[in-house]
Design a protein around this motif. Sequence first.
Motif, mmCIF file in Angstrom:
data_model
loop_
_atom_site.group_PDB
_atom_site.id
_atom_site.type_symbol
_atom_site.label_atom_id
_atom_site.label_comp_id
_atom_site.label_asym_id
_atom_site.label_seq_id
_atom_site.Cartn_x
_atom_site.Cartn_y
_atom_site.Cartn_z
ATOM 1 N N ILE A 1 -5.327 5.507 -9.308
ATOM 2 C CA ILE A 1 -5.177 6.528 -8.262
ATOM 3 C C ILE A 1 -6.437 6.699 -7.414
ATOM 4 C CG2 ILE A 1 -4.822 9.008 -7.902
ATOM 5 C CD1 ILE A 1 -2.993 8.954 -10.391
ATOM 6 N N GLU A 2 -7.616 6.599 -8.018
ATOM 7 C CA GLU A 2 -8.851 6.953 -7.312
ATOM 8 C C GLU A 2 -9.050 6.199 -5.993
ATOM 9 O OE1 GLU A 2 -13.227 8.477 -8.543
ATOM 10 O OE2 GLU A 2 -12.343 6.892 -9.769
ATOM 11 N N PRO A 3 -8.806 4.875 -5.920
ATOM 12 C CA PRO A 3 -8.989 4.189 -4.629
ATOM 13 C C PRO A 3 -8.024 4.666 -3.539
ATOM 14 C CG PRO A 3 -8.878 2.615 -6.445
ATOM 15 C CD PRO A 3 -8.449 3.927 -6.991
ATOM 16 N N LEU A 4 -6.949 5.348 -3.935
ATOM 17 C CA LEU A 4 -5.933 5.784 -2.979
ATOM 18 C C LEU A 4 -6.113 7.240 -2.548
ATOM 19 C CD1 LEU A 4 -2.897 4.242 -4.910
ATOM 20 C CD2 LEU A 4 -4.046 3.232 -2.938
ATOM 21 N N LEU A 5 -7.098 7.926 -3.130
ATOM 22 C CA LEU A 5 -7.238 9.370 -2.912
ATOM 23 C C LEU A 5 -7.378 9.736 -1.444
ATOM 24 C CD1 LEU A 5 -9.477 10.693 -5.829
ATOM 25 C CD2 LEU A 5 -7.079 11.223 -5.374
ATOM 26 N N LEU B 1 -11.530 -3.005 -17.318
ATOM 27 C CA LEU B 1 -10.813 -1.727 -17.322
ATOM 28 C C LEU B 1 -9.703 -1.682 -16.277
ATOM 29 C CD1 LEU B 1 -11.035 0.675 -19.084
ATOM 30 C CD2 LEU B 1 -12.564 1.748 -17.444
ATOM 31 N N TYR B 2 -9.986 -2.293 -15.123
ATOM 32 C CA TYR B 2 -8.962 -2.260 -14.077
ATOM 33 C C TYR B 2 -7.704 -2.998 -14.511
ATOM 34 C CZ TYR B 2 -6.551 -2.866 -9.677
ATOM 35 O OH TYR B 2 -5.599 -2.863 -8.692
ATOM 36 N N GLN B 3 -7.915 -4.132 -15.222
ATOM 37 C CA GLN B 3 -6.761 -4.885 -15.712
ATOM 38 C C GLN B 3 -5.948 -4.061 -16.685
ATOM 39 O OE1 GLN B 3 -5.921 -7.742 -14.520
ATOM 40 N NE2 GLN B 3 -4.151 -8.120 -15.813
ATOM 41 N N LYS B 4 -6.669 -3.364 -17.601
ATOM 42 C CA LYS B 4 -5.965 -2.517 -18.554
ATOM 43 C C LYS B 4 -5.297 -1.347 -17.857
ATOM 44 C CE LYS B 4 -8.649 -3.623 -22.663
ATOM 45 N NZ LYS B 4 -9.433 -3.113 -23.794
ATOM 46 N N ALA B 5 -5.918 -0.899 -16.752
ATOM 47 C CA ALA B 5 -5.310 0.197 -15.984
ATOM 48 C C ALA B 5 -3.948 -0.214 -15.474
ATOM 49 C CB ALA B 5 -6.218 0.577 -14.818
ATOM 50 N N LYS C 1 0.835 -1.206 0.000
ATOM 51 C CA LYS C 1 0.000 0.000 0.000
ATOM 52 C C LYS C 1 0.871 1.258 0.000
ATOM 53 C CE LYS C 1 -3.711 2.421 2.403
ATOM 54 N NZ LYS C 1 -4.642 2.436 3.556
ATOM 55 N N GLU C 2 1.926 1.252 0.819
ATOM 56 C CA GLU C 2 2.826 2.409 0.847
ATOM 57 C C GLU C 2 3.452 2.641 -0.526
ATOM 58 O OE1 GLU C 2 5.136 3.258 4.824
ATOM 59 O OE2 GLU C 2 5.146 1.115 4.427
ATOM 60 N N LYS C 3 3.869 1.550 -1.170
ATOM 61 C CA LYS C 3 4.479 1.689 -2.502
ATOM 62 C C LYS C 3 3.468 2.220 -3.514
ATOM 63 C CE LYS C 3 7.895 -1.966 -1.745
ATOM 64 N NZ LYS C 3 8.331 -3.338 -2.100
ATOM 65 N N ASP C 4 2.216 1.732 -3.426
ATOM 66 C CA ASP C 4 1.172 2.219 -4.332
ATOM 67 C C ASP C 4 0.908 3.703 -4.119
ATOM 68 O OD1 ASP C 4 0.893 -0.240 -5.471
ATOM 69 O OD2 ASP C 4 -0.930 -0.795 -4.397
ATOM 70 N N LEU C 5 0.885 4.132 -2.849
ATOM 71 C CA LEU C 5 0.651 5.553 -2.553
ATOM 72 C C LEU C 5 1.773 6.412 -3.125
ATOM 73 C CD1 LEU C 5 -0.643 5.320 1.141
ATOM 74 C CD2 LEU C 5 -1.938 6.156 -0.819
#
Length: 760
Positions: free
Chosen positions: A431-435, A511-515, A398-402
């Motif tokens: 990005i949206e789930p991490l906002l 779409l998430y996979q393509k994201a 999660k930290e790396k994703d942020l």
Amino acid sequence: MKQYPFKFLRPYNKNEVAFFSGRDEEIARLYEMVFQSPVLLVYGASGTGKTSLIQCGLASKFAAHDWMDLPVRRGKDINQSLQKVLTDAGGQKNTSVTEPDWLSNFREKHTPASIEEADSGVTGAIKNIYLNCFKPLYLIFDQFEELYILGSKEEQTKFIRTVQQILLVEQPVKMIFSIREEFLGYLDEFERAVPQLTRKKLRVEPMNDAKVKQVIESATCAETSLVTIKPGEEAKVAKAIFEKLKITERAKTIQLPYLHVFLDRFYMAATGDESRETEVVFDLEKLNSQGKIGDILQKFLEEQVARISEKMLPDYSDFTQEMIWSIMSPFATLEGTKEPISKSNLYGRFPNCKPASIEIVIKEFDNSRIIRYDEDTDMYELMHDSLAKRIAEKRSKKEKDLLEAKSILKFKAARSNGMGEALSESDLFFIEPLLKDLKLSDTEIRLFTESKDAVQQQRKSEELRLRKYNNRLRMMLLASVVSCFVACFLGYEAYQAEKQARAVAKKNASLYQKAKISQENTKKLIASVYFYRDKIGLSKVEKNGKLLYGFINKDLKLVIPYKYTEAETFDDTGFAKVKRNGKQYLVDVEGNEYLASTSVDSLTDNTEALFLSDQDFKTFPEQIFDHANLKVLILSDCNLYELPPDIKKLTNLKLLDLAQNYFSKIPSAVLKLNNLVSLNISGNDLTEIPKDIDQLQKLRELQLYWNDKLKKLPPDLSNIKSLRWLDVSGTGVKETDTGIKTLLAANPKCKIIWKGNQAY
């Protein structure tokens, strides 16, 4: 009064020259270069001691009246930091100091208009400082990579203009830039604007056993040192310390931070004196009780985190070790380098924690010498980049994703300024789930909002187009009574429309996979920093749910297709290890593949490359010579002193790697390999190069670095007209060597790396 000689993770300064050692050659070379160019570039891996080399080693070569050093760190903005450093040094105009009339008249006649225009800024401050002290100024830009990791494009552009102005001033000013070598690729624009940047550069090599011995002897033999070594055991103790700190059994160098942290911890184990005022004698018995060290920096951080958590838990139940690691995380970038941060910014990262509790953690970090406080910028930062790397490795997903989301936003926000670049739909999905956990600037919020609006508008347009299309089909179906044939035809069209609609639905569902796929492309764009010889770097994409690897150039253009299921970056052998269709290959920078084996037993008639690095041969496996079709043979770090004469049977061999062995001369049989294109015999004990080296008429690359007993090259080397790369860094070969001069005169296209510098 006796002093504590070990610096832990702090650099040495000019006053500590009695304890600084192991860099005599680099100091001499840097001192020579200072008088050859107004700009010097010092680079090397993290932890090689670049800062100490400049601020202690180089500084000690000058008398007080010939040296005024002004260290500059980026802080919040490198341009503001530079101006503050100059102002604090006396850069404000002093009306009590006036020029002689003759000097004013001379300046009026001969000063270019461009300097006069800039006189009120940085160049004016330099003039005022010089009038106050009449000393040459040395602007030392330490950890210069921070400008490219943390700075904006505008900040970089403004700084380059400032450097151009400084180069025009009349006063004696030198600029020294210190940077980690993996960030050299970021200097392209700087170099185009300031060509002097890379004309005089020095690479700082890691410490070998001989230099480690010098460091330890210097620290323990000085009369003012609190630490001494038991008489008669000096050499044995130095060798034992080197052996304990080696990352691998066959490593010939160690990281300097490891050495200083170990010596400090060894002292503490022997004395228990946290004030570091007790005299102590090191001996083999005490040293052997320390056991094998491993990654001493990681252990140091883990011990401090455990200690701080244990101390805080009685009063703050949430401050587990995981929480302490989280508070430490903002001090390191996504790439694992230092990132200065203010208290207020740190408080903002943890809104659910009381500032008082974070204040306690910061104080403990400071007391443990994990971080330091910079009064000039009012910011805290890690003591060393080597700590940042370990902190980055401890981060959760999660930290790396942020951090990655923040990096994407920052990168796109900078590029969208005046260019209209928005976040892609895949970026938005990532990005949206991490906002909720991101603290965004106004610019980043605006970028996200506008990008999302644009994507939604695009979707609406697509839906409207499909709706109109479907309505048209319905009208056509109503008219199907005209004929059965027309009805069938329109029915087919309706089927196609429904099929297209289902495809759109399927697209949205995946779409998430393509994201994730597109996100990897964005990652490639902003995170690819290592390019082998500034030419080629590893990249990856996700296709059909599978991760594939390829290679890109510095323009981010694909030069080797995404076709490998596993891949590593190019290393000193000039190859990258890759896998395709279950088979292992070595691939060169031109994309040529060589089917590879990693053991003698797995050799086949089709094997073209044999990779036997890090072996300990009791007897040489001569069955290798039965495979005359071998084109690549890598025998680095194999404890070899000589090669059997039958190696000349490998008539198709193009590359031979004998690095990190114990050869005192190039085996004569090697000179019979007429098709050899690349020979790496670095890190050995060579004392000379044979005169008949010119038998290798197809040789393009010759790696001789880290042969410190090698003092000269034979003029016969110039007879190899195909030679394009010669590395003699870390040897005793000098610019004035006859072999170097003869080679350059006969073969000006040969690129020579010597003492960390490139000659053409």
